[in-house]
Design an enzyme around this catalytic site. Structure first.
Site, short mmCIF file in Angstrom:
data_model
loop_
_atom_site.label_atom_id
_atom_site.label_comp_id
_atom_site.label_asym_id
_atom_site.label_seq_id
_atom_site.Cartn_x
_atom_site.Cartn_y
_atom_site.Cartn_z
N ASP A 187 1.04 4.62 1.96
CA ASP A 187 -0.16 5.61 3.02
C ASP A 187 -0.01 7.00 2.63
OD1 ASP A 187 -0.20 2.61 3.83
OD2 ASP A 187 1.65 2.56 5.85
N GLY A 247 5.69 6.71 10.35
CA GLY A 247 5.59 5.79 8.59
C GLY A 247 6.10 4.59 9.27
N ALA A 294 4.51 -6.22 2.22
CA ALA A 294 5.50 -4.78 2.32
C ALA A 294 6.05 -4.54 2.92
CB ALA A 294 5.14 -4.02 0.72
N ASN A 342 -1.88 -9.58 17.55
CA ASN A 342 -2.12 -9.34 19.59
C ASN A 342 -3.97 -8.94 19.88
OD1 ASN A 342 -4.36 -7.39 17.69
ND2 ASN A 342 -3.49 -5.47 17.36
N ASP A 365 3.83 -4.91 12.09
CA ASP A 365 4.72 -5.86 10.76
C ASP A 365 5.99 -6.22 10.87
OD1 ASP A 365 2.07 -6.20 9.78
OD2 ASP A 365 2.66 -3.52 9.19
N ASP A 413 5.47 6.68 16.23
CA ASP A 413 3.89 6.31 15.42
C ASP A 413 4.21 4.90 15.72
OD1 ASP A 413 2.85 5.55 13.66
OD2 ASP A 413 3.87 6.36 12.32
N ASN A 431 1.01 -1.37 -0.21
CA ASN A 431 -0.23 -0.03 0.46
C ASN A 431 0.95 1.39 0.18
OD1 ASN A 431 -2.08 -1.62 0.71
ND2 ASN A 431 -2.48 -1.03 2.81
N GLY A 455 1.06 -0.96 3.76
CA GLY A 455 1.08 -2.39 3.29
C GLY A 455 1.74 -3.21 4.15
O1 RIB Z 1 0.28 -2.54 9.83
C1 RIB Z 1 0.38 -1.01 8.97
C2 RIB Z 1 -0.39 -1.20 7.61
O2 RIB Z 1 -1.34 -1.58 7.47
C3 RIB Z 1 -0.33 0.16 7.24
O3 RIB Z 1 1.23 0.36 6.81
C4 RIB Z 1 -1.33 0.17 6.30
O4 RIB Z 1 -0.60 0.32 5.35
C5 RIB Z 1 -2.03 -0.97 6.82
O5 RIB Z 1 -1.83 -2.03 5.64
#
Ligand code: RIB
Length: 305
Positions: A13, A287, A42, A181, A252, A246, A11, A39
């Site tokens: 963002d 980010g 990614a 989570n 991820d 943030d 994605n 995303g």
């Molecule tokens: O987990 C964070 C991600 O969730 C963001 O980067 C956004 O794109 C959503 O997919």
């Protein structure tokens, strides 16, 4: 050393920062609008690659400018994009994110991610020692096909069921390592779990989800660290006190770091401690994709503690 294969979303963002989140129906003045590669798929691939794992991403982009930017970014991070295809049938996945006081809200529009199918994942050449990673921002049939292929080659399967949705036991039974989570645990286990629940209740819910004693369930608890149920064994990963700016992408980062460590042959206990330290670095940066740490940065944090 194994390779990490991530089948997942890509994605752009679009992030608005503000002093506080608006209430429903309210407008607030923001401070900045920022564009970050993101995303869940990614982000996990970028984390694994920056942490030293040979990493392949399987995904789908639109033929638009976001798609071109994301491809360039991911290539620069050393991620193999040989299985990322492009389609003119949909726009590149986009997430609209609001960040205030280090917390976020996210609306994801899947676009091309929704077109990833079983055919895209069925040709990936995995072998024993590899780690196959996926999440819930691509269609469930593609995830099932990906994990069935991984199982057929004895690769390890890792599912991050985010964003949460209830799924059948047949998909969960294909998973060696489930990383989620508290909110996701509540949805999948069908019980109410609120922030701050005691470890015994969380582990009890994890036990309900476990499809067999060969399955590991890891519950990430944000600044409180993580808990894991490895077969019958319970593992506790203490939290790390840092100043978060943030938290987008922190989960991820944890998943990508865990996959990289397991592909390297680390023990589960060591891999969890490493992933926890990696996520603590990620939350101190703005980010998602660009905030993933390097192996040297994680080593510095671990050596300092
Ligand atoms: O987990 C964070 C991600 O969730 C963001 O980067 C956004 O794109 C959503 O997919």
């Amino acid at each position: 050393m194994g390779r990490v294969y991530v089948a997942g979303s890509i994605n752009m963002d679009v992030v608005a920062t503000a002093d506080r989140h608006p209430k429903v129906g309210e407008t607030v003045a923001g401070r900045q609008v920022l564009y970050f590669p993101g995303g869940k798929g990614a982000n996990q691939a970028v984390a694994a690659s920056r942490l030293g794992a040979r990493t392949t991403l399987i995904g789908c982009l639109g033929t638009d400018s976001f798609g071109a930017e994301l491809r360039a970014f991911l290539g620069d991070q050393g991620v193999d994009l040989g299985y990322v295809r492009e389609t003119a049938a949909a726009h590149t996945g986009t997430a609209i994110i609001t960040v205030a006081n280090a917390d976020n809200t996210i609306v994801v529009i899947p676009g091309a991610n929704a077109l990833l199918g079983a055919d895209d994942v069925g040709i990936v050449p995995m072998v024993k020692g590899d780690v196959a990673v996926s999440q819930f921002e691509i269609p469930l049939p593609a995830i099932s096909a990906f994990f069935r292929r991984a199982r057929g080659t004895s690769a390890t399967t890792l599912l991050n069921p985010a964003p949460a949705q209830a799924v059948g036991r047949d998909l969960l039974a294909l998973v060696d390592l489930l990383v989620l989570n508290e909110t996701e645990l509540g949805v999948l286990a069908g019980i109410e779990i609120s922030d701050g629940h005691d470890p015994a209740r969380i582990l009890d819910a994890a036990r309900r989800l476990q499809t067999g004693l060969d399955q590991t369930i890891c519950v990430t608890l944000g600044k409180r660290g993580a808990l894991a149920l490895a077969g019958p064994e319970e593992l506790v990963v203490p939290g790390r006190a840092v100043q978060a700016v943030d938290t987008t992408g922190a989960g991820d980062c944890f998943v990508g770091a865990l996959a990289a460590q397991l592909a390297e042959g680390a023990t589960l206990r060591a891999a969890l401690a490493f992933a926890n330290a990696a996520a603590s670095i990620c939350v101190q940066r703005m980010g998602a994709g660009p905030s993933m740490p390097t192996a040297a940065e994680v080593a510095a944090v671990l050596n300092a503690s």
